[in-house]
Each structure stands twice: as C-alpha cells, then as structure tokens.
Design a protein around this motif. Sequence first.
Motif, PDB file in Angstrom:
ATOM      1  N   LEU A 110       2.793   3.564  -9.579  1.00  0.00           N
ATOM      2  CA  LEU A 110       1.863   3.979 -10.628  1.00  0.00           C
ATOM      3  C   LEU A 110       2.230   5.362 -11.149  1.00  0.00           C
ATOM      4  CD1 LEU A 110      -1.562   2.784  -9.182  1.00  0.00           C
ATOM      5  CD2 LEU A 110      -0.344   1.846 -11.122  1.00  0.00           C
ATOM      6  N   LEU A 111       2.576   6.248 -10.224  1.00  0.00           N
ATOM      7  CA  LEU A 111       2.928   7.607 -10.636  1.00  0.00           C
ATOM      8  C   LEU A 111       4.150   7.615 -11.557  1.00  0.00           C
ATOM      9  CD1 LEU A 111       2.417   9.976  -7.599  1.00  0.00           C
ATOM     10  CD2 LEU A 111       1.162   9.889  -9.727  1.00  0.00           C
ATOM     11  N   LEU A 125       4.584  15.678 -11.044  1.00  0.00           N
ATOM     12  CA  LEU A 125       3.444  15.442 -11.936  1.00  0.00           C
ATOM     13  C   LEU A 125       2.762  16.753 -12.294  1.00  0.00           C
ATOM     14  CD1 LEU A 125       1.532  13.331 -13.256  1.00  0.00           C
ATOM     15  CD2 LEU A 125       0.210  13.389 -11.168  1.00  0.00           C
ATOM     16  N   LEU A 126       2.588  17.595 -11.292  1.00  0.00           N
ATOM     17  CA  LEU A 126       1.933  18.879 -11.511  1.00  0.00           C
ATOM     18  C   LEU A 126       2.713  19.711 -12.522  1.00  0.00           C
ATOM     19  CD1 LEU A 126      -0.479  20.483 -10.361  1.00  0.00           C
ATOM     20  CD2 LEU A 126       1.126  21.600  -8.838  1.00  0.00           C
ATOM     21  N   TYR A 156       4.072   8.135   1.905  1.00  0.00           N
ATOM     22  CA  TYR A 156       3.022   8.950   1.306  1.00  0.00           C
ATOM     23  C   TYR A 156       3.471  10.408   1.167  1.00  0.00           C
ATOM     24  CZ  TYR A 156      -0.659   5.477   0.860  1.00  0.00           C
ATOM     25  OH  TYR A 156      -1.399   4.409   0.449  1.00  0.00           O
ATOM     26  N   VAL A 206       3.082   6.876 -14.909  1.00  0.00           N
ATOM     27  CA  VAL A 206       2.421   8.063 -15.455  1.00  0.00           C
ATOM     28  C   VAL A 206       3.462   9.091 -15.898  1.00  0.00           C
ATOM     29  CG1 VAL A 206       0.946  10.016 -14.869  1.00  0.00           C
ATOM     30  CG2 VAL A 206       0.304   7.730 -14.155  1.00  0.00           C
ATOM     31  N   CYS A 240      -4.233   6.962  -7.900  1.00  0.00           N
ATOM     32  CA  CYS A 240      -3.058   6.181  -7.502  1.00  0.00           C
ATOM     33  C   CYS A 240      -3.134   5.801  -6.027  1.00  0.00           C
ATOM     34  CB  CYS A 240      -1.786   6.977  -7.759  1.00  0.00           C
ATOM     35  SG  CYS A 240      -1.400   7.115  -9.496  1.00  0.00           S
ATOM     36  N   THR A 250       5.765  10.458  -1.794  1.00  0.00           N
ATOM     37  CA  THR A 250       4.981  10.307  -3.018  1.00  0.00           C
ATOM     38  C   THR A 250       4.264  11.597  -3.366  1.00  0.00           C
ATOM     39  OG1 THR A 250       4.608   8.023  -2.378  1.00  0.00           O
ATOM     40  CG2 THR A 250       3.251   8.885  -4.143  1.00  0.00           C
ATOM     41  N   LEU A 251       3.665  12.198  -2.350  1.00  0.00           N
ATOM     42  CA  LEU A 251       2.877  13.403  -2.585  1.00  0.00           C
ATOM     43  C   LEU A 251       3.762  14.562  -3.029  1.00  0.00           C
ATOM     44  CD1 LEU A 251      -0.121  13.854  -2.281  1.00  0.00           C
ATOM     45  CD2 LEU A 251       0.299  14.847  -0.040  1.00  0.00           C
ATOM     46  N   MET A 269       0.837  -1.196   0.000  1.00  0.00           N
ATOM     47  CA  MET A 269       0.000   0.000   0.000  1.00  0.00           C
ATOM     48  C   MET A 269       0.876   1.253   0.000  1.00  0.00           C
ATOM     49  SD  MET A 269      -2.887   0.799   2.792  1.00  0.00           S
ATOM     50  CE  MET A 269      -3.495   2.425   3.105  1.00  0.00           C
ATOM     51  N   MET A 316      -3.763  11.632  -8.866  1.00  0.00           N
ATOM     52  CA  MET A 316      -3.263  11.342  -7.526  1.00  0.00           C
ATOM     53  C   MET A 316      -4.286  10.542  -6.721  1.00  0.00           C
ATOM     54  SD  MET A 316      -0.259  12.564  -7.432  1.00  0.00           S
ATOM     55  CE  MET A 316       0.315  12.783  -5.765  1.00  0.00           C
ATOM     56  N   VAL A 362      -4.494  16.562 -12.647  1.00  0.00           N
ATOM     57  CA  VAL A 362      -3.473  16.031 -11.744  1.00  0.00           C
ATOM     58  C   VAL A 362      -4.082  15.446 -10.485  1.00  0.00           C
ATOM     59  CG1 VAL A 362      -1.489  16.632 -10.331  1.00  0.00           C
ATOM     60  CG2 VAL A 362      -1.717  17.577 -12.607  1.00  0.00           C
ATOM     61  N   GLU A 421       2.800   1.288  -3.774  1.00  0.00           N
ATOM     62  CA  GLU A 421       1.969   1.211  -4.982  1.00  0.00           C
ATOM     63  C   GLU A 421       1.688   2.584  -5.631  1.00  0.00           C
ATOM     64  OE1 GLU A 421       1.311  -1.807  -5.945  1.00  0.00           O
ATOM     65  OE2 GLU A 421      -0.153  -1.528  -7.553  1.00  0.00           O
ATOM     66  N   PRO A 422       1.279   3.611  -4.867  1.00  0.00           N
ATOM     67  CA  PRO A 422       0.984   4.890  -5.526  1.00  0.00           C
ATOM     68  C   PRO A 422       2.182   5.449  -6.289  1.00  0.00           C
ATOM     69  CG  PRO A 422       0.206   4.939  -3.267  1.00  0.00           C
ATOM     70  CD  PRO A 422       0.993   3.683  -3.418  1.00  0.00           C
ATOM     71  N   LEU A 473       4.269   4.222   6.425  1.00  0.00           N
ATOM     72  CA  LEU A 473       3.158   4.716   5.616  1.00  0.00           C
ATOM     73  C   LEU A 473       3.249   6.230   5.443  1.00  0.00           C
ATOM     74  CD1 LEU A 473       0.672   3.442   4.311  1.00  0.00           C
ATOM     75  CD2 LEU A 473      -0.633   4.088   6.311  1.00  0.00           C
ATOM     76  N   GLY A 529       6.644  13.001  -6.062  1.00  0.00           N
ATOM     77  CA  GLY A 529       5.903  12.543  -7.241  1.00  0.00           C
ATOM     78  C   GLY A 529       4.842  13.537  -7.664  1.00  0.00           C
ATOM     79  N   GLY A 530       4.044  13.980  -6.692  1.00  0.00           N
ATOM     80  CA  GLY A 530       2.923  14.860  -7.009  1.00  0.00           C
ATOM     81  C   GLY A 530       3.377  16.182  -7.597  1.00  0.00           C
TER      82      GLY A 530
END
Lengths: 290, 641
Positions: A134-135, A283-284, A272, A138, B464, A275-276, A127, B461, B457, A130-131, A268, A279-280
């Motif tokens: 996937l990111l 991505l943005l 996260y 992407v 995911c 990732t946020l 868990m 998120m 976006v 995984e995010p 966790l 990755g986030g």
Amino acid sequence: MIDIRAVISIIIYILFTPMISSLISGIDRKVTARMQGRKGPKIMQPWYDLLKLFSKEAAVVNRIQKILIIAHFVFALGSGVILFGGGDLLLMLFSLTMAEVFLILASYSVNAAYSEIGAQRELLQMMSYEPMMLLCAVGFYLTTGSFYVSDIIRTSFAPIVTMPGFFIGFWFILIIKFRKSPFDLSTSHHAHQELIKGLTGDLSGRLYGFYELAELYEKVMMLAMVGLFFLYDNPVSIIYAVIAVGAVMFSMSLIDNIFPRVKWELLLKYSYIVTLFAGGANLLILSLFL
Amino acid sequence: MTCLAFLILFPFCIAALLYFMKTDSLIRTILVLIGAVSEMAATVLFAFTNMSDPAISQGIAYLDRTHEIDRVIAAGELLLMLLVFSQAVRFRKYYVMILSALGTLPILYMDFFGGAESTAMHIRIDELTVIMVLIVGIVGSLICIYATGYIKDYHIHHTEVKDRSGYFLAMLFVFLGAMMGLVTSDNLSWMYFFWEITSVCSFLLIGYSGTGEAVTNSFRALWMNLLGGLGFMIAILFCSTILRVSCISELQYFSTYPIMVMLPVSLLSFAALTKSAQMPFSSWLLGAMVAPTPTSALLHSATMVKAGVYLLIRLSPLMRASYAGIMVTAVGGFTFFAASLLAIGASDGKKVLAYSTVSNLGLITAAAGCGTHEAVWAGIMLLIFHAVTKSMMFMSVGVFENTTHSRDIEDMQGMIVRFPRLAFIMITGIFGMSLVPLGMCVAKWAALRAFVDSGCVYLTMFLCFGSASTLFYWIKWLGKIFMVPKGCAREDDKVGLTGWVAMYPLSVTVIVLCTLYPMVSRFMVAPLLSVMFGVSDITLIGNSDFIIMGIMVVCICLLPLIMRMVNRPDDRQVSSYMSGFNTGDDMSFFDSTGDRKEQELSNWYMSDLFGEKKIFKPCVILSASFVIIMITLCTIGGLLI
C-alpha cells in the motif's frame, strides 16, 4: 474512451505471460542450480510442468475447493489486467488481495493440518507485505500525482529518484511474494520444507495447474511493479526497467540460496521494520518536500 | 415537523407499552413489529420529504421558542440523575453519583437561572441528519424485530437470568427514540439530554442479566460515558456563558477563527471519544458483550457509538489544524491500529466484532479529526457501511450462539455446509467488512487517499498497517466458515422468522449499497460537504475504478451460482493429506507407531505478540496520557484566549 494501447498490452499480457513467466522461472532455476554447482533443469522446464499439470485429472477433497481456486485464478489475472491496462494501483492491490484470500480459503476448506497451517502462514505473509504494498502505491501517488499506471509511466523522471526507500521495501517484500527462502513459510519450491507443500498440499492435477498459472501471472505483475519504479516518458527507460528486473531476479536467487528459512515471528518483525524505516522514512521525506 | 415528532416520541410510547407486557406473547411480538415497521415507514417518509425540500442543503430549522419543552427536558434530566442514584445505591457504586450530579446539576442551574435565553432554532435538519435518521430508523428497527425472537430463545437457554424481556425490548425502543432526538437536535442542551439517555440506557441494557460480570461492566460503561458527559456539560457552560452560543450549528460561525472555540470543541470531542469507545475508553464497549446480542447489535451499529462519531463529523470543520483535531486524529488512528491487532488475539466471535467496531470507529474518528472534505466523505461512508454490516454480523453470531450454545469462532468450522443460510449472511458480512468491491474497504480506500492528500504521514502509516492486521483476523474467521470436515451435514438453524426478517434485508443492503453508494455520495454527502467545507467536487474514486468494481461484484455474486453448476460429481474425491496414514474419515490418522491419532485444527491467535493481556494496558496508558496532555493544552489555550 477505450485506450487502444491499453487493450493491446492487456492482450499481450494475457496471451504471453505464461510463456515469459515460465522462461523467467526457468532462468531462475538454472541460476540457482549453477550457484549450487548443479546442472539444473531445461530452461523451459516450468512451462512443460505446467502443460503436464493441465493434462492431469484433478482429485479434489471437496467441491468448494475447486471453485475457490478458479476464483483465485480469475482475480489474480484480473489484477494483472488492471495493472497492464493502466488502471488504478490501489484497486489492483485490492484485487490481488482478493485473489490471495480465495487461495487461502481453498486451503482452509480442505480441513487438513498441513493445508491449514499453510493457509495461516500465508495469511501472516500477507499481513507482512500488505503495508509495504500500500505504501508503494502511496509513494507513486506522491511522486507522480496519480494512482493510475497510465499516468505514472508518463512522468518526466524515473520515480525511483524520489522513492528509493519504497524500492528497498518493495524489494524486501518481493522475497515473500516470490516464496524465496528466508520467507517461504506457507509453501516452498524447495524439497526441504517442513510443511511438505503446505498451502498447496491438497491441490492436484489441473487444479494445481490453475494455481501455478496464477503464480506465473502474479510473478510478471510483481516484476512489472519493479519496472514501474524506473519507467518514465522516455523509451530508453524500458532498458533501465529490464536491467532492474534482471538484477532483482538475480538478487532473489542469491538470497534464496544464502539464507535459511526463518520463524514466522522474525518474518513479521523484519518486514515491519523495513516497512517502517525504509517506507515510512521515505514517505515522511516525500510529504515534507512535495 | 409532525413526522419528526413522531420519530422521536413514538418509540417512547411503544417502550412504555412494552414495559408493561412482562411475558412473551403474540400480542407483544405484533406490537414490536408494528412499532418497528411504523418507525421505518416514518423514517423513509421523513427522508423523502426532507430530501425533496431544496432548503435542506442550508439546513431546515424548527422550534425557536421552546420554554415548555425545555422544562420537560429539565425534568427528564433530573429523572435520569435520580435513576442513576437509585442504581448506584442499589449496587453500592457511589462514585457514579458524583459524576452524575456533576454532569446534571450545573445544567439544571443554568436552565432555571441565567444562561442565555436562546433565540436560535432547536432542531435542525440537513443531509447528515437524514443519513443518521435513516441508519437509526432502519437498522435500529430491524434490530428490534430481531430482538423479539432472540430474547425468547435467550431465556430458554439462560434459565438463570430473570425474564424481564418486556423491559429489555422497551429499552431498545427508548434507545431509538433518544438517538432520533440526538441527531436532530441542534441545541446543545437538548443534545446533551438525549446523549445522557443513551448513556443510562446502555448501562441498563448491559446490566440486563444481573450477573456480577454484567453489573461490573455496566458500571464501567456508565462511569466512562458520564465522564464524557461531564466534558459535554462543561462545553455547554462555556458556550453559553462566554461565547453566548447555544447551538452546534452556531459554532460553525467560528470556523474562520477556530481558536476561539478550541476549548468547547476539544471537550465535545472528548465526550465523543468516550461514547465511540476510542482507546483509553474502549473497555466499556468490550465489556458490553455480556449483554444479550441485540444490545451489542444496537450499541455497535446504529446507535450509541455512532452518536460519538456523528458529533465528531459535525465538528470536523472546526478541527482542521487545531489541537482538538490533532488529539482526535491521533487517538483515532492509533485506536484503528491497536484494536485491529487486539482482534487477532480474540477467539470469541462477539469480542472480535467488538474490537473491529472499536477499530473502524477509530478510522471514522481519524477521518473526522482530519477535517478535510475528502476525509469527512470517507468518514461518512464508513459510518453508513459499518452500521449496516456490523448489525448483520452481530445478529448472525447471536443466532449461531442460540443454535449451538457457543460463539467461539473455533466452533464455526464447516458452517458453510452445516448452516448454509447463516453462513451466507456471515460471509456477506465479512466480505463487506474487509474486501474491496464491497462497502467498508472502498471507504477505507477513500480514507487512504484523503489521508495522503492531507499530508498526514502517521495516519497513512496507521492505515496501511491497520488494514493488514484487519485482513488477518477477518480472513481467518472466514477460513473457519469455509472449512469442510468430511461427513458434516446440514443442521437446523434456529433463526426463526424474526431473524430472517431482520437479516436478509440487511445482507441485500450490504450488496446493493456497494453499487448505489455513488448515488448516496452525489445526492446526500456531496451537498452536505459543499456547505460544510465550501467545495463542490469530490472524486476520490474514479469512474473507471467504479466500473471495474462493478465487474468484481458481479464475479463474486456469480460465485455461488457457478458453485452449483460445477458441482458435477465427475471430479474424483479423495481424502486429505495428513502426516500419517489417513484413516479415511479425514479426522484422524495412524502415526508412525500405528496408533490412531485425532486431528484437531485451531486458528492462529498470536497471543504472545498481540494478546489482550500483553498490549491492552500499554495502549490504554499511552492513549490516556496523550488525551490528558491534549485536553490540558486545549484548556490552557482556550482559557488564555
């Protein structure tokens, strides 16, 4: 239709991965030993371990266990085949998830405390990473316009240029994936794990060998993903990729030796947050400018 | 047309008959079987005749002058209102009377005095209609068959509940009829009538057992849906008085200039959000699990919640880059993520299923709100897969409850040995809901690509993170099924004939659909989208991927077979590893002081992090304030224009 290069790389992957991956693990163990001021095992020790495991009888707790471990192995191998055959990154990740699920089910089926806690921690680890996995897929898609590995390696520049955030995130979850120290909750290479062997506690002999073999295949797969960040249509990029893989492996050993194991909440939380924010944010930026 | 009239009216006739057959009898079972099988046959016939008609891609319309039927529908609306009134008085919940009156009277006023006398067609059939009719007709009918056996067992175990099983079965059929009407109506007032039937019907079904909890939950479902109905009603009034439009298909004319219809679209989406139990309104669907399981199966899979997302998919071309679209995507994406976290903290099988429904509907909602053809493709696929898989999951949990008197996942330990056939159904269901070569995950995959392509976006998120937590709660459930305590043996499952008749076809459908969905896409979804969005080519998942997935399906299907083959007894069987010395039965051990200790294993719920008590309220407050802000914005914007 069938790409001959893809076939050759799949065959090389299937035949030579156990050896190469054992070698990488061996170096890893040697480096770790040197960091701790020990001599360390022989460089090919993981390979000998594997051979020995396969010569031993498997004692099972129940019959379902066996088939689930074999399924785990088949799907782990299969996802590597998708990757090295130039296939879809997302499909490869889903197939890898499937493999993990079979492993977790095998541990559940034993109905023993250590195995079950190990299985649930493994689920938690899944868990957590995984995010980001996937990111990453992407990110590759946004950078290169395709989810297919065969297209990704043919871009005109190294994907790392536009996806440094994804790389940081991926590097972070590799610690979980490689079962390295702060995050080796479900099962560990170290002797001081409070779950004994956790996830794999009730596997033995040949069956455990299959698990180890699957781990070796997965390891090469993950390192190939690292390489993917650096490969582009210039053959020189292979050298960059190899250097990057070496650096990543070294950093893994280093982290393994520096940090003590954390509680699951922290795992966790950290993964996260990374990732946020890594990755986030990447991505943005990517989706704003591309 | 006759076929369609049969589809809508026949369930009502069966319901009327069933209502008067109070007690369980062979005749009643046969009647249900006849009803369900004829409904299924009519569904298939309807699908074939309409799909073979080349005009379907533009939509086949019927019924332009409907003065008499309109009168009947007006009378029906009045009747529904009186029914709600009587229930409200009976249970002293007077506030629903206000909501019901507000939702009904203006429409009745419009029907009789003024309002545009519409010349447009009232019924319209296109591929989406056919897909919905197939889902409602086949899955819904199977649930009715399942219900006959289930409700008998239910009353054996729940002697405190008054046996009104005839009424219960009748309500299920009313539901089917109403859904058929809802998905084929093009006229907004007609749709609204059927919409309100499903609201009231679900209210009656949830309150079936008559306990305090059931009554509270049923009224919660009622007021939330009536509130949504109110939004629907205002949208109708706005459309007919200001836009002079009475049909949902006529709204599409505004797709080049969607700002004109922003207000009605946002209000209709608001209604759809309540019906699909999206975040501020999720609690009604979660409360619905107090009802007998066929109710949940019906509400969650083929009917009710699917009505909401159906409406959203209809409106999706109008949502692109509008405030309504932003509201719908944000609420949907958020619900997908939040509900999947909430599901981790639940151990009641039905509750996990309920959260998973809310979560998956969130994804469909987000896809519809996204308003691109790719996203809507994924949304429709999710809708199909979800209906089939979720109904089967509910049925199997219902049977498990009737067999063992528990629906707690903790009690499902060792199901694969104890109830192998039931375990097969559940495993197929969970694989179908969460892992790749099977349905849902493929559709999620397509949704991911669609969200990335649309440049959204935050949706990417949400997807995911949400799919990771989705995996967590499904796999730990699956793990429980696979756990094999030593010495557990096969037990007798009380599934009964009607249970198997309903569950086996569905499980086969789940497996077959994952190999057949490209056909569904090519012949039904692609033509639909080409009319809705003017694009013809949709390739979200490539051919080579499809071949690999085929291989994966074969691998997984072969697994049980290999299991049989490798079951040679030559592997040495040993006891499992415990911290102390295993006493030999794998269930207890001697600890360091030599005492015998029982081993008890339980799953991980992380209720300190994601428990219902902890995060449900913040989620509701957050999403409710967001919806209020967006609706206000749309209203102001819509009125200014």
